[in-house]
Design an enzyme around this catalytic site. Structure first.
Site, PDB file in Angstrom:
ATOM      1  N   GLY A 158      -9.632  36.879  19.524  1.00 26.25           N
ATOM      2  CA  GLY A 158      -8.528  37.562  18.867  1.00 26.25           C
ATOM      3  C   GLY A 158      -7.751  38.390  19.889  1.00 26.25           C
TER       4      GLY A 158
ATOM      5  N   SER B   8     -12.403  34.330  25.427  1.00 27.95           N
ATOM      6  CA  SER B   8     -11.056  34.842  25.233  1.00 27.95           C
ATOM      7  C   SER B   8     -11.134  36.361  25.031  1.00 27.95           C
ATOM      8  CB  SER B   8     -10.385  34.113  24.069  1.00 27.95           C
ATOM      9  OG  SER B   8      -9.010  34.362  24.013  1.00 27.95           O
ATOM     10  N   TRP B   9     -10.579  36.905  23.938  1.00 19.39           N
ATOM     11  CA  TRP B   9     -10.746  38.332  23.677  1.00 19.39           C
ATOM     12  C   TRP B   9     -12.224  38.698  23.645  1.00 19.39           C
ATOM     13  CZ3 TRP B   9      -9.682  43.203  23.702  1.00 19.39           C
ATOM     14  CH2 TRP B   9     -10.394  44.086  22.865  1.00 19.39           C
TER      15      TRP B   9
ATOM     16  N   ASP C 179      -5.773  26.284  31.198  1.00 22.50           N
ATOM     17  CA  ASP C 179      -5.804  27.274  30.118  1.00 22.50           C
ATOM     18  C   ASP C 179      -4.487  28.059  30.158  1.00 22.50           C
ATOM     19  OD1 ASP C 179      -6.212  29.473  28.469  1.00 22.50           O
ATOM     20  OD2 ASP C 179      -8.310  29.713  29.049  1.00 22.50           O
TER      21      ASP C 179
ATOM     22  N   HIS D  74      -7.815  26.157  26.832  1.00 16.39           N
ATOM     23  CA  HIS D  74      -8.404  27.438  26.449  1.00 16.39           C
ATOM     24  C   HIS D  74      -9.621  27.305  25.534  1.00 16.39           C
ATOM     25  CE1 HIS D  74      -8.432  31.734  25.777  1.00 16.39           C
ATOM     26  NE2 HIS D  74      -8.317  31.588  24.472  1.00 16.39           N
TER      27      HIS D  74
END
Length: 316
Positions: free
Chosen positions: A43, A115-116, A268, A296
């Protein structure tokens, strides 16, 4: 080529009050006597997806997953009317992870984030290095001003996704194009669904446009989920994810003793591999992989193989 473990259901779940009126939903799957691991979703503003449970050998791991503040089944939800973001920051989430660890009676655990989730994993581990046994990190997001520029200015990912960028940019008026984060913030916080829902859809369409190396249909979410996702992301990004510039690189010395695997797709376009390489340069002890044919997503074959291989090698 390694792939996901078979689908599995939680054997325990619950809700934990973490303060400020927030309750987080958590679940545990796998072996109750297995090695503890926690997976941190992306996120910010994402949520649990059942496939996240499948990154770990269920016979070897006790896997903890939870919806971060405002996400999924946690309450209050970011997409509900009148919700405040005042008590939703990186450091609130770091404290929530610790509170959940204590609640479940876990001494130390493997931390897995993409990711986040990689951002949050690094922030957590740097704050609580004595609680982390190993780390598995994918799609490294360091939350620097250059990362924001890549995502939200015409000179970054927009150069590779011009149609999607145009739709995102043109969802606000031309006189607001100089500060899209602020323009979307005004719309996403507007109480009128006729204002905030189109903005949420446009935000999510841009954010989800570059998830894989090859084009793939975007996942479908209801309006409440989209609104919560967009509101939380905008709140974090406009505030630099509540981190000092280059903080996660600056403080990597606190975790260099922790065994780790860093994986990033060569192509990515959400978190380009430069950030992962900078992290590796600061943390040479960490095993480092650039996947030559991946974007990604953690589910792309080359990336997934490395992630599963990492958790397999770290299992008891």
């Amino acid at each position: 080529m390694k792939t996901f473990y078979p689908p599995i259901e939680p054997y325990d779940s619950g809700r934990l009050a973490v303060g400020d009126g927030h309750e987080i939903y958590w679940e545990v799957c796998g072996n109750p006597d297995g090695k503890p691991a926690v997976l941190l979703h992306g996120g910010p503003g994402g949520g649990l997806i059942p496939v996240f449970r499948q990154f770990f050998d269920p016979d070897a791991y006790r896997v903890v997953l939870f919806d971060q503040r405002g996400c999924g089944r946690s309450t209050p939800h970011g997409g509900d009317p009148g919700g405040s973001m005042a008590a939703n920051t990186t450091w609130h989430l770091v404290a929530d992870i610790e509170r959940l660890r204590e609640h479940l009676g876990i001494e130390r655990w493997l931390v897995h984030g993409g990711s986040w989730g990689s951002t949050l994993a690094l922030a957590y581990a740097q704050a609580h290095p004595d609680r982390v046994t190993e780390m598995v990190l994918r799609g490294i997001y360091l939350a620097r001003s250059s990362d924001e520029e890549w995502a939200f200015t015409p000179s970054g990912a927009a150069q590779l996704f011009p149609d999607e960028w145009a739709a995102f940019r043109d969802a606000v008026s031309p006189d607001e194009h100089g500060d899209l984060l602020a323009a979307y913030g005004r719309r996403l916080s507007d109480p009128d669904p006729a204002v905030h829902l189109p903005a949420a859809r446009a935000w999510a369409a841009w954010e989800l446009s570059a998830g894989t190396l090859l084009p793939a249909p975007p996942p479908e979410f209801d309006d409440r989920t989209l609104l919560g996702f967009a509101r939380i992301e905008q709140h974090y990004f406009v505030n630099g994810c509540f981190l000092e510039e280059d903080q996660l690189i600056r403080d990597v010395h606190r975790i260099r003793h922790i065994p780790a695997v860093i994986v990033n797709g060569r192509y990515d376009m959400k978190t380009p591999p430069g950030g992962a390489y900078e992290l590796h340069r600061a943390w040479p002890e960490a095993e480092f992989h650039i996947v030559p044919d991946a974007g990604h997503s953690g589910a792309e074959p080359g990336t997934l193989h490395l992630l599963i291989d990492a958790t397999d090698r770290f299992r008891p």
